[in-house]
Scaffold this active site. Sequence first.
Site: not given
Ligand SMILES: Nc1ncnc2c1ncn2[C@@H]1O[C@H](COP(=O)(O)OP(=O)(O)OP(=O)(O)O)[C@@H](O)[C@H]1O
Length: 492
Positions: A17-18, A21, A137, A139
């Site tokens: 999905l993504g 950090g 965190d 954001k």
């Molecule tokens: N519980 C979830 N359900 C659906 N999609 C999610 C979920 N958690 C994260 N994602 C998706 O995965 C992507 C990446 O999330 P991730 O938390 O790894 O990145 P971030 O929030 O940009 O950075 P960080 O690691 O600082 O939190 C998010 O932008 C979102 O689209």
Amino acid sequence: MGRDTVLGGRYELIERLGQGGMGTVHRGVDQRLRRTVAVKLLSPALAHDPQSRARFRREAHAAAALNHPAVATIHDVGEEPDPDGPRPYLVMEYVQGTTLAEALRDGPLPVAEAINAACAVLDALGHSHERGIVHRDIKPSNIMLAGPDSVKVLDFGIAKAFTEAATRITGSGAAIGTPAYLSPEQINGAEVDHRADLYAMGCLLYELLTGRPPFRGASPFAVMHQHLSAEPEPVSQLRPQIPPAVEAVIQRALRKDPEERFADAGQMRAALADALAQAAMPTVQAAAPVSPAPLRDGRTPLRERFRTSLRPSAQGALAVLGCLLSWLCARGELVETDHFGHVAVAAAVLGVVTLPWSARLSCAVGWGPVAEAVAVNSELRRANDGWDHSYVGIAALLGLTAVCCLVGAARSRERGGGSLVAFWFSATASVWYFLDDLHKLFVFYLLLSLVAGAALVWEAVGLARRRADAGRAVAEGRPSTWHRLVAGARPR
Ligand SMILES: Nc1ncnc2c1ncn2[C@@H]1O[C@H](COP(=O)(O)OP(=O)(O)OP(=O)(O)O)[C@@H](O)[C@H]1O
Ligand SMILES: [Mg+2]
């Protein structure tokens, strides 16, 4: 980790999905419970020592105890063997939607919508703070819009677990990921409590309303330096429509000294709701015409607004038919005067133009000339038959019908278009029967402008009501009209 990866013998990874950090997030399936989950696989570098992993488990267990509709629930935590060292993973509720970071790509949110989202996040934070959990965190990428009236805060507990590890890896102080939302005390490495989240909420709200975070700089250090010593540009300078009371809430949340911020999330939420209510919506109206929130699939609010208003409906079809017939009446020889053709064309065009905004208004304008043409021709019959007193009775009956239709049209935006069509036929027929040879066309033009004006006023009053409803909904924490709009429900 590919498609066939199964973590802990249970969680099958389906799709990435993504990446953030701290690791990568996958959509997965819990094979035991047969449900979709989101699995966050953390980078091995973050958790290479047993102490970090133990802290991660502890924080994940604490966060798993949170039970709130605006918190993405944590289901499980585990470790996956990896050549680079064990990789901790977190299994959480899969949230179908879009992150606020994605929504912001289309620009700032409408004021009421931004405040609604912030209030929902503050509800989640109030719940977690009461249980001693600070997010650390907050954001836009950690907040998802999961539906019309649902906001989900992601990644509770993760930042705390890895703050130290991230410091070690990045060497950039306490920063994990972007420093745009870090409170001065996090940057300083001082004691952090729930007020750090409120500072981040100030940053978040600032960005939702202006499209940019309060501090920007060429490097993370430049941004952090500003968090410590600079004052952000007032939001009203970037977007003058923002109510002063909302600006005051942001300024207070962004105080450098935690003592000067709001005491807790509940207080900040109440101040925000008050600010919106105090603005009595005119300011909000100017800033943000009632519109749906950005949807989870990334459509823009503007496109979505048009999509909603252009959704096929019986009233819309009636309006289109009216405009078409009006156009045909202008071209035909049903009413033989110089102006009628022009007025009918203008009504048809106006009807089409106003259709995306209000099918009722479109019906009001588009059907007028059609009814007029019919009435003119019905008069011919009376002209042939000669005057009869029974016509007075018919005219009175038609007039009464017209009044009833007009009342019906005023009461329902949804079905008002049909009532207006009926109104036009009965009113013009009534006038024609009754007035005989007086200035009938003049009366029609007068009626057309009066009805169009009334329909315009109804729309404006309805709009003001819906916005007031949104304001009250924020104050009371219930879904508002804009929520229903997003859900695809039509406004009443
Ligand atoms: N519980 C979830 N359900 C659906 N999609 C999610 C979920 N958690 C994260 N994602 C998706 O995965 C992507 C990446 O999330 P991730 O938390 O790894 O990145 P971030 O929030 O940009 O950075 P960080 O690691 O600082 O939190 C998010 O932008 C979102 O689209
Ligand atoms: Mg995240």
